[in-house]
Every structure is written in C-alpha cells, then in structure tokens.
Write a protein that holds these residues in place. Sequence first.
Motif, mmCIF file in Angstrom:
data_model
loop_
_atom_site.group_PDB
_atom_site.id
_atom_site.type_symbol
_atom_site.label_atom_id
_atom_site.label_comp_id
_atom_site.label_asym_id
_atom_site.label_seq_id
_atom_site.Cartn_x
_atom_site.Cartn_y
_atom_site.Cartn_z
ATOM 1 N N GLY A 4 0.901 -1.337 -0.047
ATOM 2 C CA GLY A 4 -0.242 0.120 0.153
ATOM 3 C C GLY A 4 0.838 1.245 0.033
ATOM 4 N N ALA A 5 1.737 1.031 -0.696
ATOM 5 C CA ALA A 5 3.137 2.057 -0.573
ATOM 6 C C ALA A 5 2.996 3.490 -1.956
ATOM 7 C CB ALA A 5 3.835 2.113 -0.592
ATOM 8 N N ALA A 6 1.768 2.955 -2.276
ATOM 9 C CA ALA A 6 2.111 4.761 -3.534
ATOM 10 C C ALA A 6 1.030 5.796 -2.937
ATOM 11 C CB ALA A 6 0.251 3.925 -4.025
ATOM 12 N N GLN A 7 0.680 5.555 -1.985
ATOM 13 C CA GLN A 7 0.175 7.421 -1.242
ATOM 14 C C GLN A 7 0.575 6.884 0.538
ATOM 15 O OE1 GLN A 7 -4.056 8.050 -2.810
ATOM 16 N NE2 GLN A 7 -4.460 5.997 -2.294
ATOM 17 N N GLY A 8 0.209 7.907 1.081
ATOM 18 C CA GLY A 8 -0.864 8.546 2.309
ATOM 19 C C GLY A 8 0.437 7.453 3.551
ATOM 20 N N ILE A 9 -0.825 6.831 4.176
ATOM 21 C CA ILE A 9 0.645 6.205 5.403
ATOM 22 C C ILE A 9 1.314 5.249 4.693
ATOM 23 C CG2 ILE A 9 0.397 4.098 7.460
ATOM 24 C CD1 ILE A 9 -2.232 5.729 8.019
#
Length: 240
Positions: A4-9
């Motif tokens: 889930g590294a594409a955005q945000g946290i």
Amino acid sequence: MVTGAAQGIGAAIARQLRASGAEVAAIDIDAAGMASLMEEGISLHQGDLASRAGVVSVMQDVLGQYGHIDGLVTSAGGVCGQVGRLIEEIGEGDWHAIFKVNVDAAMWCAQAVAPHMKERRSGRIITISSGAGLRPSLTGIQAYASAKHALVGLTRQLALELGPFGITVNSVAPGFILSNPSTEKQWQAFGPERQKAVIGGIHMRRLGQPQDIANAVTFLASPQADWISGQILSVDGGHA
C-alpha cells in the motif's frame, strides 16, 4: 517490504524506513502512484495483493531482487471509496471488497514471508489496523470496522504462532488521519459539527499525519522493539 505504498500512510512508512537505513521494497497495485519513491532509492513492485496468487507473484519479484525479507508492513487497506450507509443497503460486493484489501492481503503476505523468516529465525511483521479495530468505526462502515477487528485478531494469532521462531508481530492502530482521497471524502462527509466533535475527542486536539504512523512503525521494526510482540499500538493523539 511495505504494501500500500503508493500514497498516504504506506508511502510515509516506506520513506521513513528508507531514511532510517533500511532497504525498502514498495508494493502497490498503483505503479504510477509509487513512481516518486524510486528517487529515494526504494524499489517498486506492482501487484494485486487481494489474491493469494497475486501475493506469490510479487513475493517472487522481491525475493529475486533482495534474496530475503527482514520485515513486512501491511499498509494496504482502506474503505475502497465507500461511505457509511444503513446495513440494509450493503451488498456482497461492498462487504467483500473491504475484507480483501484489509484482511486477505495481510494474511497472504504474512503467509508468504513466514517460511523465509522462520528459516532465518528472525523477522518483523507489522500490520496497520485502525482505531476501528478496537471500537466502533467513525466511518460508520460496517465492513471496515469488522475487517479491522479481524486484522487485530490475525495479528495476535500470528504473534503466538511465529514468536518461537524469533519473529515479532505487532500492529499500529491509527486514529483519524487525512492521508488520501478516501479519508478526505470521509472527513468532508462528517460536516462541520461532527468534525468539531471528532477533534474534541482527541487529547492532542488535532488529526494525525501519515508521518505519525511511519514513526511508530519504524520503532516496531527496529532492534529496540525486539521483545515487543502481539501488541496493538494506538497512535491516535489520545482518544477520549
């Protein structure tokens, strides 16, 4: 390995781990969203983690580049663009979509890295749960609250199972953080009065930032956290 590294946290976690000296593999279905991470020396690996086959494919790619995985951070998750609705309005697709990205992805990723960590007799697995996994969710989304509670259960179960092999398993449970378009949409849907009530219920009187979560994850991934396992660390500014 940060999902889930594409955005945000997820992106903040990948950057903070890299800044702390780790070699980082960033994983997301959104390759374009991850592009800027490459400039910071982070490798990019595209894949759909909602299926076991998708995880196996990405894992082969990461292992092919690095040879082993010391740590896994399962940041992939979220509400899949949904907002709170009455239970009568929820369809099967809505329910399963949230479970796939929040629980299934974490399970298949942990299953994939566990044999390699067992062989090395060390490792870190850190899930990103939520305050919604510890109490009713502010989003009002039944599937999200249920999935995050399930993720907390999975974290604790894996800590018990993997501890004898030198592997710690913990979770960071963020409070409300404006980190991507979905959370911005939720926040706007609250309206001024509810927004005021949410902030009033936080001891620090502010919403969180992705960096707040990245800092906590970096600690749990560090040698200083070697005897911490099976814990759910709430990073929420204090919850009234």
